[in-house]
Design a protein around this motif. Structure first.
Motif, PDB file in Angstrom:
ATOM      1  N   GLY A 154       0.805  -1.231   0.000  1.00 21.57           N
ATOM      2  CA  GLY A 154       0.000   0.000   0.000  1.00 21.57           C
ATOM      3  C   GLY A 154       0.828   1.266   0.000  1.00 21.57           C
ATOM      4  N   TRP A 159      -5.683   5.875  -7.966  1.00 19.43           N
ATOM      5  CA  TRP A 159      -5.194   4.570  -8.419  1.00 19.43           C
ATOM      6  C   TRP A 159      -5.952   4.045  -9.621  1.00 19.43           C
ATOM      7  CZ3 TRP A 159      -8.027   0.047  -8.580  1.00 19.43           C
ATOM      8  CH2 TRP A 159      -9.228   0.034  -7.892  1.00 19.43           C
ATOM      9  N   LYS A 160      -7.232   4.413  -9.756  1.00 20.07           N
ATOM     10  CA  LYS A 160      -8.040   3.893 -10.869  1.00 20.07           C
ATOM     11  C   LYS A 160      -7.518   4.394 -12.207  1.00 20.07           C
ATOM     12  CE  LYS A 160     -12.303   3.030  -8.428  1.00 20.07           C
ATOM     13  NZ  LYS A 160     -13.538   3.600  -7.951  1.00 20.07           N
ATOM     14  N   THR A 182      -4.164   2.825 -13.010  1.00 16.58           N
ATOM     15  CA  THR A 182      -4.253   1.399 -13.335  1.00 16.58           C
ATOM     16  C   THR A 182      -4.839   1.194 -14.722  1.00 16.58           C
ATOM     17  OG1 THR A 182      -4.631   1.057 -10.990  1.00 16.58           O
ATOM     18  CG2 THR A 182      -4.951  -0.840 -12.400  1.00 16.58           C
ATOM     19  N   VAL A 240      -2.273  -4.528  -8.758  1.00 11.72           N
ATOM     20  CA  VAL A 240      -3.124  -3.462  -8.188  1.00 11.72           C
ATOM     21  C   VAL A 240      -4.530  -4.004  -7.943  1.00 11.72           C
ATOM     22  CG1 VAL A 240      -4.180  -1.202  -8.581  1.00 11.72           C
ATOM     23  CG2 VAL A 240      -1.826  -1.582  -9.257  1.00 11.72           C
ATOM     24  N   GLN A 260      -4.516  -6.375  -4.990  1.00  8.90           N
ATOM     25  CA  GLN A 260      -4.342  -5.667  -3.714  1.00  8.90           C
ATOM     26  C   GLN A 260      -5.621  -4.913  -3.319  1.00  8.90           C
ATOM     27  OE1 GLN A 260      -2.252  -5.813  -1.423  1.00  8.90           O
ATOM     28  NE2 GLN A 260      -2.698  -4.003  -0.198  1.00  8.90           N
ATOM     29  N   LYS A 261      -6.269  -4.291  -4.289  1.00  9.33           N
ATOM     30  CA  LYS A 261      -7.493  -3.535  -3.986  1.00  9.33           C
ATOM     31  C   LYS A 261      -8.608  -4.484  -3.533  1.00  9.33           C
ATOM     32  CE  LYS A 261      -5.853   0.444  -4.494  1.00  9.33           C
ATOM     33  NZ  LYS A 261      -5.712   1.318  -3.315  1.00  9.33           N
ATOM     34  N   GLU A 274      -7.835  -5.373   0.003  1.00  6.17           N
ATOM     35  CA  GLU A 274      -8.153  -4.263   0.911  1.00  6.17           C
ATOM     36  C   GLU A 274      -9.658  -4.171   1.160  1.00  6.17           C
ATOM     37  OE1 GLU A 274      -6.401  -0.664  -0.553  1.00  6.17           O
ATOM     38  OE2 GLU A 274      -4.375  -1.402  -0.231  1.00  6.17           O
ATOM     39  N   ARG A 275     -10.426  -4.403   0.096  1.00  7.72           N
ATOM     40  CA  ARG A 275     -11.892  -4.360   0.246  1.00  7.72           C
ATOM     41  C   ARG A 275     -12.359  -5.453   1.198  1.00  7.72           C
ATOM     42  NH1 ARG A 275     -12.566  -2.307  -4.948  1.00  7.72           N
ATOM     43  NH2 ARG A 275     -12.384  -4.343  -5.908  1.00  7.72           N
ATOM     44  N   GLN A 319      -4.136   2.603   4.588  1.00  9.54           N
ATOM     45  CA  GLN A 319      -3.332   1.401   4.843  1.00  9.54           C
ATOM     46  C   GLN A 319      -2.417   1.592   6.049  1.00  9.54           C
ATOM     47  OE1 GLN A 319      -3.730   2.871   1.879  1.00  9.54           O
ATOM     48  NE2 GLN A 319      -3.799   1.405   0.205  1.00  9.54           N
TER      49      GLN A 319
END
Lengths: 168, 65
Positions: A95, A104-105, A108, A156, A159-160, A163-164, B29
């Protein structure tokens, strides 16, 4: 003098200048990272440097022993991409790749598009022109570059999603 | 070691990790890593978190055991 190159360079610099002008006008600040992210970036840099050292040695041995159909230039580029990959993937998984308010969107999507385009042109070049003397040369750079971008984009998304799950 | 004191103080204030992160100027994070005990914050960040949650350093970061 090759005027095409000069025109391309001029257009590139003009677009770069335009983007920086728009950013300044809109008051967009440069990406900021917090203390943990800065520390992780240092660790990722260390891993990337180690990858470069050992990857360089292995690539040298592979080229010297002629174990794979690649030239020295191609091996060097692949090791460089491997270093970038390790650096970026390590930061993404911790992160620390996107800043505190990083978009990030958008990044990516750009990386995914670049990856798909590079992969397409890499495969197309090889299938139409073939390999030079049956070896991957520096001219076949699109293929590893496309793979690198797609690995970064996939990391990415992974990882997202993780995280969700954590947030839920 | 997990920082459950921070997690409960944040929950008591009805703040999400993202909201607390925005208040103290770090990423979500980082707050998550502190709560999970994966990251030891600097004293500067500890103070910022304490101010945001109206707690003292002892309340959130002192280990009594």
């Amino acid at each position: 003098m090759n005027y095409d190159v000069l025109i391309f360079l001029g257009a590139f610099l003009a677009v770069l200048f335009l983007f920086s002008f728009i950013r300044r006008k809109r008051g967009i600040k440069k990406c900021e990272y917090d203390e943990r992210q800065a520390a992780i970036q240092g660790t990722a840099y260390k891993y990337a440097a180690l990858t470069g050292i050992f990857g360089g040695i292995i690539a040298g041995l592979i080229v010297e022993a002629d174990l794979l159909p690649i030239t020295g230039g191609f091996a060097l580029i692949v090791v460089s991409f491997l270093m970038i990959g390790v650096y970026v993937v390590c930061m993404i998984l911790k992160g620390a790749y996107f800043g505190i308010k990083g978009n990030w969107k958008r990044w990516t999507i750009s990386i995914t598009l670049l990856g798909v385009a590079n992969l397409y042109f890499g495969i197309k070049n090889i299938t139409t022109d073939g390999l030079e003397n049956g070896r991957f040369t520096i001219g076949d750079i699109n293929l590893p570059l496309g793979i690198l971008f797609l690995i970064i984009a996939a990391t990415v998304f992974f990882q997202k999603a993780r995280e969700r799950r954590e947030e839920n | 070691m997990k920082n459950l004191k921070l997690k409960s103080a944040r929950a008591a204030k009805d703040l999400s990790q993202q909201q607390l992160a925005d208040l103290v100027g770090v990423s979500r994070q980082t707050i998550n890593a502190i709560e999970k005990g994966d990251y030891n914050p600097t004293i500067r960040l500890c103070i910022a978190i304490c101010k945001a949650l109206d707690k003292t350093l002892d309340d959130l970061f002192w280990d009594n055991e």
